[in-house]
Design a protein around this motif. Structure first.
Motif, PDB file in Angstrom:
ATOM      1  N   ARG A  22       0.922  -1.216   0.025  1.00 62.18           N
ATOM      2  CA  ARG A  22       0.128   0.087  -0.068  1.00 62.18           C
ATOM      3  C   ARG A  22       0.689   1.232  -0.088  1.00 62.18           C
ATOM      4  N   GLU A  25       2.234   1.643  -3.380  1.00 61.53           N
ATOM      5  CA  GLU A  25       1.130   2.306  -4.408  1.00 61.53           C
ATOM      6  C   GLU A  25       0.967   3.730  -4.020  1.00 61.53           C
ATOM      7  N   LYS A  26       1.044   4.310  -2.736  1.00 64.68           N
ATOM      8  CA  LYS A  26       0.839   5.610  -2.380  1.00 64.68           C
ATOM      9  C   LYS A  26       1.924   6.283  -3.043  1.00 64.68           C
ATOM     10  N   ILE A  30       4.358   1.397  -7.515  1.00 68.49           N
ATOM     11  CA  ILE A  30       3.280   0.185  -8.104  1.00 68.49           C
ATOM     12  C   ILE A  30       1.960   0.876  -8.177  1.00 68.49           C
ATOM     13  N   ASP A  31       1.022  -0.049  -9.221  1.00 66.55           N
ATOM     14  CA  ASP A  31      -0.237   0.532  -9.405  1.00 66.55           C
ATOM     15  C   ASP A  31      -1.228  -0.702  -9.068  1.00 66.55           C
ATOM     16  N   SER A  32      -2.450  -0.314  -8.404  1.00 65.57           N
ATOM     17  CA  SER A  32      -3.197  -1.509  -8.432  1.00 65.57           C
ATOM     18  C   SER A  32      -4.091  -1.637  -9.812  1.00 65.57           C
ATOM     19  N   ARG A  40      -7.186  -4.943  -2.553  1.00 67.17           N
ATOM     20  CA  ARG A  40      -6.515  -4.318  -3.892  1.00 67.17           C
ATOM     21  C   ARG A  40      -6.084  -5.689  -4.812  1.00 67.17           C
ATOM     22  N   TYR A  42      -3.776  -6.611  -8.174  1.00 71.19           N
ATOM     23  CA  TYR A  42      -2.657  -6.221  -9.138  1.00 71.19           C
ATOM     24  C   TYR A  42      -2.361  -7.107 -10.332  1.00 71.19           C
ATOM     25  N   VAL A  46       3.346  -6.736 -11.389  1.00 70.76           N
ATOM     26  CA  VAL A  46       3.858  -6.092 -10.302  1.00 70.76           C
ATOM     27  C   VAL A  46       4.871  -6.745  -9.631  1.00 70.76           C
TER      28      VAL A  46
END
Length: 126
Positions: A22, A25-26, A30-32, A40, A42, A46
């Motif tokens: 998380r 991602e924030k 990385i992107d969900s 979440r 992925y 990833v």
């Protein structure tokens, strides 16, 4: 495209805590792909990105440096200079660690007393 992985699966496969995922991602590392209920999800790619992030962290890169590298374009000369300097430092670290490894290997069979005064042992650290 491949089947989506939920956050628990990614955490299990990478050994990272879900909170780290998380956080990454924030920070834009990385992107969900979305959510499956409250979890979440992925894309399988990833895992490669997380392997890169782990390697970069092990090499001493900060999260901010990794984020910049991920988003960089080939024309970013300042970043290229920074990466070249980091590569030089890694080469120095590799040489130092190789010397340590060689010294330890020698120490496993050396009969010199005291061991740390062995000329062959000592030269591995120069």
């Amino acid at each position: 495209m491949g089947e989506l992985l939920d956050i628990a699966q990614v955490a299990e496969r990478t050994g990272l805590a879900a909170s780290a995922l998380r956080f990454y991602e924030k920070r834009g590392l990385i992107d969900s792909a979305g959510r499956n209920g409250l979890r979440r999800t992925y894309r399988p790619e990833v895992l490669d990105r997380l392997t890169f992030i782990r390697c970069a962290r092990d090499a001493g890169f900060t999260i901010a440096e990794i984020a910049r590298f991920i988003q960089a374009d080939p024309g970013d000369q300042e970043l290229r200079a920074h990466l070249a300097a980091r590569a030089r430092r890694l080469e120095e670290d590799i040489a130092r660690l190789t010397g340590m490894r060689d010294g330890l290997r020698h120490a496993t069979t050396c009969t010199h007393e005291p061991l740390v005064e062995c000329p062959d042992f000592k030269k591995t650290f120069r």
